[in-house]
Motif scaffolding. Sequence first.
Motif, PDB file in Angstrom:
ATOM      1  N   SER A 168       2.724   2.873  -3.379  1.00 57.50           N
ATOM      2  CA  SER A 168       3.222   3.794  -4.408  1.00 57.50           C
ATOM      3  C   SER A 168       2.385   3.694  -5.678  1.00 57.50           C
ATOM      4  N   ARG A 169       2.008   2.478  -6.059  1.00 55.93           N
ATOM      5  CA  ARG A 169       1.179   2.282  -7.244  1.00 55.93           C
ATOM      6  C   ARG A 169      -0.200   2.899  -7.054  1.00 55.93           C
ATOM      7  N   GLN A 170      -0.752   2.735  -5.861  1.00 55.74           N
ATOM      8  CA  GLN A 170      -2.064   3.317  -5.574  1.00 55.74           C
ATOM      9  C   GLN A 170      -2.007   4.838  -5.649  1.00 55.74           C
ATOM     10  N   ALA A 171      -0.936   5.401  -5.124  1.00 56.42           N
ATOM     11  CA  ALA A 171      -0.777   6.857  -5.151  1.00 56.42           C
ATOM     12  C   ALA A 171      -0.631   7.370  -6.575  1.00 56.42           C
ATOM     13  N   ALA A 172       0.083   6.595  -7.414  1.00 58.82           N
ATOM     14  CA  ALA A 172       0.297   7.012  -8.803  1.00 58.82           C
ATOM     15  C   ALA A 172      -0.990   6.955  -9.620  1.00 58.82           C
ATOM     16  N   SER A 173      -1.864   6.002  -9.276  1.00 57.71           N
ATOM     17  CA  SER A 173      -3.108   5.838 -10.043  1.00 57.71           C
ATOM     18  C   SER A 173      -4.233   6.740  -9.537  1.00 57.71           C
ATOM     19  N   THR A 174      -4.022   7.364  -8.385  1.00 62.88           N
ATOM     20  CA  THR A 174      -5.048   8.244  -7.820  1.00 62.88           C
ATOM     21  C   THR A 174      -4.782   9.681  -8.245  1.00 62.88           C
ATOM     22  N   PRO A 175      -5.699  10.303  -8.964  1.00 67.04           N
ATOM     23  CA  PRO A 175      -5.467  11.690  -9.411  1.00 67.04           C
ATOM     24  C   PRO A 175      -5.388  12.647  -8.225  1.00 67.04           C
ATOM     25  N   ILE A 176      -4.514  13.604  -8.351  1.00 69.16           N
ATOM     26  CA  ILE A 176      -4.355  14.596  -7.298  1.00 69.16           C
ATOM     27  C   ILE A 176      -5.360  15.713  -7.521  1.00 69.16           C
ATOM     28  N   ILE A 177      -6.264  15.874  -6.556  1.00 60.19           N
ATOM     29  CA  ILE A 177      -7.306  16.885  -6.681  1.00 60.19           C
ATOM     30  C   ILE A 177      -6.974  18.031  -5.733  1.00 60.19           C
ATOM     31  N   GLN A 189      -0.389   8.833   7.911  1.00 54.83           N
ATOM     32  CA  GLN A 189      -1.336   7.781   8.250  1.00 54.83           C
ATOM     33  C   GLN A 189      -0.924   6.445   7.639  1.00 54.83           C
ATOM     34  N   GLN A 190      -0.512   6.474   6.365  1.00 49.31           N
ATOM     35  CA  GLN A 190      -0.060   5.237   5.724  1.00 49.31           C
ATOM     36  C   GLN A 190       1.189   4.695   6.415  1.00 49.31           C
ATOM     37  N   ARG A 191       2.089   5.593   6.800  1.00 47.84           N
ATOM     38  CA  ARG A 191       3.322   5.174   7.492  1.00 47.84           C
ATOM     39  C   ARG A 191       2.993   4.523   8.837  1.00 47.84           C
ATOM     40  N   LYS A 192       2.076   5.140   9.563  1.00 49.17           N
ATOM     41  CA  LYS A 192       1.687   4.605  10.867  1.00 49.17           C
ATOM     42  C   LYS A 192       1.030   3.237  10.733  1.00 49.17           C
ATOM     43  N   GLU A 193       0.153   3.103   9.746  1.00 48.07           N
ATOM     44  CA  GLU A 193      -0.547   1.830   9.540  1.00 48.07           C
ATOM     45  C   GLU A 193       0.420   0.720   9.149  1.00 48.07           C
ATOM     46  N   LEU A 194       1.383   1.026   8.260  1.00 46.10           N
ATOM     47  CA  LEU A 194       2.344   0.010   7.852  1.00 46.10           C
ATOM     48  C   LEU A 194       3.267  -0.366   9.015  1.00 46.10           C
ATOM     49  N   TYR A 245      16.391  -1.886  12.449  1.00 44.67           N
ATOM     50  CA  TYR A 245      16.728  -0.647  11.759  1.00 44.67           C
ATOM     51  C   TYR A 245      16.408  -0.684  10.269  1.00 44.67           C
ATOM     52  N   THR A 246      16.734  -1.769   9.592  1.00 46.36           N
ATOM     53  CA  THR A 246      16.518  -1.831   8.142  1.00 46.36           C
ATOM     54  C   THR A 246      15.030  -1.724   7.795  1.00 46.36           C
ATOM     55  N   LYS A 247      14.180  -2.344   8.599  1.00 48.12           N
ATOM     56  CA  LYS A 247      12.739  -2.263   8.365  1.00 48.12           C
ATOM     57  C   LYS A 247      12.233  -0.851   8.660  1.00 48.12           C
ATOM     58  N   ALA A 248      12.728  -0.286   9.754  1.00 50.28           N
ATOM     59  CA  ALA A 248      12.308   1.064  10.138  1.00 50.28           C
ATOM     60  C   ALA A 248      12.692   2.078   9.076  1.00 50.28           C
ATOM     61  N   LYS A 249      13.882   1.941   8.539  1.00 53.14           N
ATOM     62  CA  LYS A 249      14.359   2.872   7.519  1.00 53.14           C
ATOM     63  C   LYS A 249      13.492   2.788   6.260  1.00 53.14           C
ATOM     64  N   ALA A 250      13.073   1.582   5.906  1.00 55.76           N
ATOM     65  CA  ALA A 250      12.225   1.410   4.725  1.00 55.76           C
ATOM     66  C   ALA A 250      10.856   2.059   4.947  1.00 55.76           C
ATOM     67  N   ILE A 251      10.266   1.827   6.109  1.00 58.58           N
ATOM     68  CA  ILE A 251       8.942   2.386   6.409  1.00 58.58           C
ATOM     69  C   ILE A 251       8.987   3.912   6.451  1.00 58.58           C
ATOM     70  N   ALA A 252      10.104   4.456   6.914  1.00 59.85           N
ATOM     71  CA  ALA A 252      10.246   5.912   7.030  1.00 59.85           C
ATOM     72  C   ALA A 252      10.186   6.609   5.678  1.00 59.85           C
ATOM     73  N   GLN A 253      10.355   5.866   4.589  1.00 64.82           N
ATOM     74  CA  GLN A 253      10.300   6.462   3.258  1.00 64.82           C
ATOM     75  C   GLN A 253       8.888   6.907   2.880  1.00 64.82           C
ATOM     76  N   LYS A 301       8.738  -3.996   1.794  1.00 65.75           N
ATOM     77  CA  LYS A 301       9.000  -3.348   0.508  1.00 65.75           C
ATOM     78  C   LYS A 301       7.859  -3.588  -0.476  1.00 65.75           C
ATOM     79  N   GLU A 302       7.257  -4.784  -0.442  1.00 69.03           N
ATOM     80  CA  GLU A 302       6.110  -5.066  -1.304  1.00 69.03           C
ATOM     81  C   GLU A 302       4.929  -4.169  -0.933  1.00 69.03           C
ATOM     82  N   GLU A 303       4.726  -3.972   0.375  1.00 67.52           N
ATOM     83  CA  GLU A 303       3.644  -3.090   0.837  1.00 67.52           C
ATOM     84  C   GLU A 303       3.887  -1.658   0.357  1.00 67.52           C
ATOM     85  N   ILE A 304       5.130  -1.221   0.431  1.00 70.11           N
ATOM     86  CA  ILE A 304       5.477   0.147   0.000  1.00 70.11           C
ATOM     87  C   ILE A 304       5.259   0.306  -1.501  1.00 70.11           C
ATOM     88  N   THR A 305       5.614  -0.725  -2.274  1.00 73.11           N
ATOM     89  CA  THR A 305       5.399  -0.690  -3.729  1.00 73.11           C
ATOM     90  C   THR A 305       3.920  -0.587  -4.054  1.00 73.11           C
TER      91      THR A 305
END
Length: 312
Positions: free
Chosen positions: A258-267, A231-236, A218-226, A251-255
């Motif tokens: 998150s960093r990749q998403a922050a550095s990628t401009p939203i077009i 597609q990223q959720r399914k892959e993780l 459950y604890t792992k599932a709850k973290a991934i659900a965030q 949690k390291e994978e999620i971090t």
Amino acid sequence: MPTSKTPKQPYQINTQGIDLLFGADDEAPPPQSISLKSIQLPPQQPRRYFAPQKLESLITSIQQQGILQPLIVRPLDDEHYELVAGERRYRAAQTLTLETVPVVIRAFSNDEAWEIALLENLQREDLNPLEETEAILQLLANRLQITSDEVIALINLTAHPKRESVHNVMHSEQWLQLESIFTALGRFTPNSFRVNRLPLLKLPDEIKAALNQGEIDYTKAKAIAQIKDPQQRKELLEKAVTQDLSLSQIKEEITTLSRQAASTPIITPQKTLSDTYQRLKNAQLWKDPQKWKKAQTLLKKLEELIEENVSN
């Protein structure tokens, strides 16, 4: 889920069924042996997944010591019975091709049989929080004779205790019955169940499936659900299952994501159109007849596309 036209009385633990489950009823009939082939599973069962390793362990135990706790069955006719509780033992006995199994036979109604199966399900040591939530909702729906969605709506009233209409409902016979069920179970109040367990029902489907199949805790599932991106959720999730990632690794994978998403401009489409218009204007293609002719061809196609969208 079984239904009944007769309204149920305020909730009490079905001591007849529970005592049979735990051997505390002095008046319960003694176990007897019957043919395994004479027992059939009910049409609908609350338990959907059995961990293979747990079943293998039970098979080994039965091989060495036999079936120590009898199954609970109810008669269908003179020669056939329906399983009420003990499905893991039943499946293990089938694997071992046993001819007979010890049982306690009781004439339970449809509602009683369903309730005992649910209560036995809630006693499982390997029950994850999602399964427990679903089992409690089924039990509540069965006792109150309403749907699971209606149970959820009733429980959600605890979020608005100051409203007068809510006050009236929370003092109704139905609400008092719901509270007595939670008291008898001894695990939650309606409000704590609403806050801590109902959100689990909104987990993504692939997360719920992995939980119910015992692929991830459950604890792992709850973290991934965030993770919001499907597609990223399914892959993780797949990576966490196949590589047995720890919670800290997840949690390291999620971090990292998150960093990749922050550095990628939203077009956005609007930005794409705005940028294209500005580049087209700066290029001044009309100064080159050949390039301008090509541009006009493309612009005509865009106009046709716009007209087609307007007409639709």
